[in-house]
Design a protein around this motif. Structure first.
Motif, PDB file in Angstrom:
ATOM      1  N   UNK A 163       4.268   8.890  -3.245  1.00 44.71           N
ATOM      2  CA  UNK A 163       4.833   7.542  -3.227  1.00 44.71           C
ATOM      3  C   UNK A 163       4.167   6.678  -2.159  1.00 44.71           C
ATOM      4  N   UNK A 164       3.913   7.273  -0.986  1.00 43.40           N
ATOM      5  CA  UNK A 164       3.219   6.529   0.066  1.00 43.40           C
ATOM      6  C   UNK A 164       1.796   6.168  -0.361  1.00 43.40           C
ATOM      7  N   UNK A 165       1.166   7.061  -1.123  1.00 51.11           N
ATOM      8  CA  UNK A 165      -0.170   6.780  -1.650  1.00 51.11           C
ATOM      9  C   UNK A 165      -0.128   5.604  -2.618  1.00 51.11           C
ATOM     10  N   UNK A 166       0.923   5.573  -3.449  1.00 55.44           N
ATOM     11  CA  UNK A 166       1.068   4.462  -4.394  1.00 55.44           C
ATOM     12  C   UNK A 166       1.224   3.128  -3.648  1.00 55.44           C
ATOM     13  N   UNK A 167       2.012   3.139  -2.567  1.00 54.55           N
ATOM     14  CA  UNK A 167       2.199   1.912  -1.793  1.00 54.55           C
ATOM     15  C   UNK A 167       0.868   1.431  -1.208  1.00 54.55           C
ATOM     16  N   UNK A 168       0.046   2.364  -0.781  1.00 58.43           N
ATOM     17  CA  UNK A 168      -1.265   1.978  -0.243  1.00 58.43           C
ATOM     18  C   UNK A 168      -2.188   1.497  -1.363  1.00 58.43           C
ATOM     19  N   UNK A 169      -2.038   2.092  -2.527  1.00 54.98           N
ATOM     20  CA  UNK A 169      -2.825   1.655  -3.690  1.00 54.98           C
ATOM     21  C   UNK A 169      -2.422   0.225  -4.083  1.00 54.98           C
ATOM     22  N   UNK A 170      -1.145  -0.064  -3.990  1.00 59.69           N
ATOM     23  CA  UNK A 170      -0.682  -1.421  -4.290  1.00 59.69           C
ATOM     24  C   UNK A 170      -1.329  -2.446  -3.364  1.00 59.69           C
ATOM     25  N   UNK A 171      -1.471  -2.076  -2.103  1.00 57.22           N
ATOM     26  CA  UNK A 171      -1.989  -3.009  -1.100  1.00 57.22           C
ATOM     27  C   UNK A 171      -3.515  -3.046  -1.050  1.00 57.22           C
ATOM     28  N   UNK A 172      -4.166  -2.159  -1.762  1.00 59.70           N
ATOM     29  CA  UNK A 172      -5.626  -2.046  -1.673  1.00 59.70           C
ATOM     30  C   UNK A 172      -6.327  -3.166  -2.432  1.00 59.70           C
ATOM     31  N   UNK A 173      -7.559  -3.447  -2.019  1.00 66.59           N
ATOM     32  CA  UNK A 173      -8.425  -4.356  -2.762  1.00 66.59           C
ATOM     33  C   UNK A 173      -9.149  -3.536  -3.825  1.00 66.59           C
ATOM     34  N   UNK A 174      -8.623  -3.551  -5.018  1.00 66.20           N
ATOM     35  CA  UNK A 174      -9.135  -2.673  -6.078  1.00 66.20           C
ATOM     36  C   UNK A 174     -10.572  -2.982  -6.460  1.00 66.20           C
ATOM     37  N   UNK A 175     -10.998  -4.199  -6.229  1.00 67.39           N
ATOM     38  CA  UNK A 175     -12.367  -4.562  -6.560  1.00 67.39           C
ATOM     39  C   UNK A 175     -13.366  -3.806  -5.683  1.00 67.39           C
TER      40      UNK A 175
END
Length: 312
Positions: A35-47
């Motif tokens: 879940x913490x990984x998902x939160x960081x994925x949400x905040x990441x610059x996916x580009x």
């Protein structure tokens, strides 16, 4: 976050949870790490994320290492009260399970032995043995050199195998038969038969139903037999503690045969067996409620079969 990014995470979620479980030995902690990984994925610059799978693996692995290094985790595990959380056969956190090494990586004995590794050694060992990452990939995940990765996995293998008494994989049919004989002997009070079913170097570990301050450990066939006989002997006090008279089922947890004590689809106790050459080489008794939550949920969804003891 767009739907494509959510889908990319969802596609990796099962693998991330399986990795985190091996690193932490706890399904609940593994879910928190994911879940913490998902939160960081949400905040990441996916580009800027070139390979999402590698990025997610790096994040969850390092979150787990941070957890293992934390003061709370060190206290919990150093106190001698920690056992891995058992999982029912078919639980996706036990995947992948295609090779012997992958199945070994979730054995309760191996998860317990990995407690003796440093967090980085544990991470390298799991990434290499269970998920077949190359040393170059591991170096990128952990920000170490390839030679350091090789050294860590060499030391980790040596430490685990030095105390791992392998006898090859037990045949499920013969392993179940040994456990059935063991349970019958324990229930009947035939201590001499129990002794005969144990290897010379047998060990037993129990969490004392969560009531003991430290794990209870037993060695020698006679002491293990006495512990088992006392543990399997029903008493009014034990039934009150369990909340009734459980049915005894034989199931598989973490790749090993086990006896589960079940009351109304709730697992109130589990004893996992390591069977070697037709005898019991080790036992792990777990009855602390917080260690059985996911096992109980899996049993409610997938558990079945006729109990070997209708009412204990």
């Amino acid at each position: 976050m767009d739907s494509a990014a959510i889908d990319r995470f969802a596609a990796s979620r099962g693998r991330l949870a399986a990795l985190a479980y091996r690193l932490l030995g706890s399904a609940a902690d593994a879910e928190d790490a994911v879940q913490d990984t998902f939160l960081r994925w949400q905040a990441a610059d996916h580009e800027r994320v070139e390979v999402p799978e590698a990025w997610l693996t790096k994040v969850v692995t390092n979150l787990c290492i941070d957890r293992l290094r934390s003061a709370q985790a060190r206290h919990e595990r150093a106190a001698g009260t920690w056992l891995p959380e058992p999982l029912l056969e078919g639980d996706p956190m036990l995947d992948p399970a295609d090779t012997f090494e992958q199945r070994e990586s979730v054995a309760l004995a191996v998860l317990t032995l990995m407690e003796r590794l440093s967090p980085v050694e544990r991470a390298v060992y799991v990434l290499r043995e269970a998920f077949s990452y190359s040393h170059a990939e591991i170096a990128g995940i952990l920000d170490i050199t390839e030679s350091a990765s090789q050294q860590h996995v060499h030391r980790a293998r040596a430490r685990v195998t030095a105390e791992r008494r392998r006898g090859g994989e037990a045949d499920p049919v013969s392993a179940r038969r040994v456990v059935e004989e063991f349970l019958a002997a324990a229930a009947s009070g035939r201590t001499e038969r129990l002794v005969a079913l144990l290897t010379d170097d047998v060990t037993a570990v129990s969490d004392g139903a969560g009531l003991a301050r430290r794990l209870l450990r037993y060695r020698t066939r006679e002491r293990v037999a006495s512990y088992v006989r006392a543990g399997f002997k029903p008493t009014p006090a034990k039934r009150r503690l369990a909340g009734g008279s459980p049915a005894m089922h034989i199931a598989w947890i973490n790749g090993a045969p086990a006896v589960l004590a079940v009351i109304e689809d709730r697992v109130v106790g589990a004893v996992a067996f390591e069977v070697r050459e037709g005898k019991v080489a080790s036992l792990y008794g777990i009855a602390a409620a917080d260690r059985l939550a996911r096992l109980s949920e899996s049993w409610r969804q997938h558990g079945s079969g006729t109990p070997v003891i209708e009412a204990w």
